[in-house]
Design a protein around this motif. Structure first.
Motif, PDB file in Angstrom:
ATOM      1  N   VAL A   1       0.856  -1.189   0.000  1.00 56.72           N
ATOM      2  CA  VAL A   1       0.000   0.000   0.000  1.00 56.72           C
ATOM      3  C   VAL A   1       0.891   1.237   0.000  1.00 56.72           C
ATOM      4  CG1 VAL A   1      -1.890   1.225   1.114  1.00 56.72           C
ATOM      5  CG2 VAL A   1      -1.750  -1.269   1.276  1.00 56.72           C
ATOM      6  N   SER A   2       1.080   1.797  -1.175  1.00 55.95           N
ATOM      7  CA  SER A   2       1.939   2.968  -1.327  1.00 55.95           C
ATOM      8  C   SER A   2       1.144   4.256  -1.172  1.00 55.95           C
ATOM      9  CB  SER A   2       2.606   2.956  -2.702  1.00 55.95           C
ATOM     10  OG  SER A   2       1.628   3.148  -3.716  1.00 55.95           O
ATOM     11  N   ILE A   3       1.860   5.354  -1.062  1.00 54.82           N
ATOM     12  CA  ILE A   3       1.220   6.667  -1.041  1.00 54.82           C
ATOM     13  C   ILE A   3       0.402   6.869  -2.310  1.00 54.82           C
ATOM     14  CG2 ILE A   3       1.746   9.126  -1.347  1.00 54.82           C
ATOM     15  CD1 ILE A   3       1.738   8.413   1.543  1.00 54.82           C
ATOM     16  N   ARG A   4       0.931   6.490  -3.448  1.00 49.92           N
ATOM     17  CA  ARG A   4       0.192   6.655  -4.709  1.00 49.92           C
ATOM     18  C   ARG A   4      -1.098   5.833  -4.703  1.00 49.92           C
ATOM     19  NH1 ARG A   4       3.974   6.002  -7.938  1.00 49.92           N
ATOM     20  NH2 ARG A   4       4.178   8.075  -8.851  1.00 49.92           N
ATOM     21  N   LEU A   5      -1.013   4.572  -4.293  1.00 45.81           N
ATOM     22  CA  LEU A   5      -2.206   3.726  -4.265  1.00 45.81           C
ATOM     23  C   LEU A   5      -3.255   4.305  -3.323  1.00 45.81           C
ATOM     24  CD1 LEU A   5      -2.376  -0.113  -4.243  1.00 45.81           C
ATOM     25  CD2 LEU A   5      -3.754   1.181  -2.616  1.00 45.81           C
ATOM     26  N   MET A   6      -2.823   4.747  -2.156  1.00 45.27           N
ATOM     27  CA  MET A   6      -3.774   5.307  -1.191  1.00 45.27           C
ATOM     28  C   MET A   6      -4.418   6.575  -1.743  1.00 45.27           C
ATOM     29  SD  MET A   6      -3.144   6.184   2.817  1.00 45.27           S
ATOM     30  CE  MET A   6      -4.437   6.889   3.839  1.00 45.27           C
TER      31      MET A   6
END
Length: 222
Positions: free
Chosen positions: A179-184
Motif C-alpha cells: 500500500v503505497s502513497i500513490r495507491l492510497m
C-alpha cells in the motif's frame, strides 16, 4: 537520500480559503539552522510538527498523522517542466523538500531516519484543496494534480529530533504490504475500488482512511 531544504510558513492572507478568517500557512520558505520536530497532538488541536511552522486550518490539516509534509525535488522538477515556470523548494507547501527519496512510492508505515535523531513514519498522501489551487494559480490545478497521482507524503513523528538542510534521509523500515502513497491517494480520489486494499497497511493506516475502507466494504455487501 537527503533533505535539500526544511521549509516553514507563517499565516498569511488568502482569498482562496474560508477558514481562520481567510488566512493560510501554505507559503513555506526554506530556513537556515536546525528545526525541532515533534508530534503536535491530535488533529483538530495539533498543528505542524515543525517548530515555527504555521498550520491555520486545524480541521483539515495538521495533527499527528499530518505532522510533516514531504515532496520530492524530482517531482517538483517534473511539474516545473510541465507548467513552464520555476517552482522553488516549498512551492507545494511542503515542509521537507527531498532529493533521492521515493516519496510517492513510499509505503504506509515506512520509516525514515532524518538526521541523527528524528524518526518519521509515512502515514498518508496529501489531498489537494482550493487553497492549494489558489496558491499555485494554475487553471484546473486540482484535476491535474489528482490525475498525476504524485501527491507527496504526510508523515507522523515517532521519535522527535532536530533537522536541517543537508541532513541524510535513511530508510530504516519498509513494511511487507504494497500500500503505497500513490495507491492510497488513488483510492481516496479517483479509484474507490482500491479502498479495501488500504486495510493491508494494518495499524499504520490513519483512522479516517480505515473508516472509509470499511464503509466501502460494508456497502459492497449490501
Amino acid at each position: 537520500m537527503k533533505l535539500l531544504t526544511v521549509n516553514l510558513g507563517q499565516p498569511a492572507p488568502s482569498e482562496h480559503t474560508q477558514a481562520a478568517r481567510g488566512t493560510t500557512g501554505i507559503d513555506k520558505r526554506p530556513v537556515d539552522g536546525p528545526v525541532a520536530v515533534a508530534a503536535p497532538g491530535p488533529k483538530g488541536t495539533g498543528g505542524s510538527g515543525l517548530a515555527g511552522d504555521a498550520v491555520v486550518n486545524l480541521r483539515h490539516h495538521g495533527g499527528d498523522d499530518q505532522a510533516v509534509y514531504a515532496y520530492a525535488r524530482e517531482d517538483l522538477d517534473d511539474w516545473q517542466r510541465e507548467l513552464g515556470r520555476e517552482l522553488a523548494n516549498g512551492s507545494f507547501g511542503e515542509n521537507l523538500t527531498t532529493s533521492g527519496v521515493e516519496v510517492t512510492g513510499a509505503l504506509i508505515g515506512e520509516r525514515w531516519r532524518v538526521g541523527p535523531r528524528l524518526l518519521l513514519e509515512v502515514s498518508c498522501p496529501r489531498v489537494p484543496c482550493q487553497t492549494f489551487q489558489g496558491w499555485l494559480g494554475e487553471h484546473g490545478w486540482l484535476k491535474r494534480f489528482t490525475q498525476a497521482a504524485v501527491p507527496g507524503a504526510y508523515l507522523r513523528v515517532i521519535e522527535p529530533g532536530e533537522i536541517r538542510a543537508g541532513d541524510a534521509v535513511e530508510l530504516v523500515h519498509r513494511p511487507a504490504h504494497e500500500v503505497s502513497i500513490r495507491l492510497m491517494f488513488q483510492a481516496l480520489t479517483t479509484r474507490r475500488e482500491l479502498l479495501p486494499r488500504l486495510l493491508e497497511a494494518g495499524g499504520a493506516l490513519p483512522e479516517e482512511a480505515r473508516r472509509r475502507a470499511e464503509t466501502y466494504l460494508e456497502r459492497e455487501k449490501d
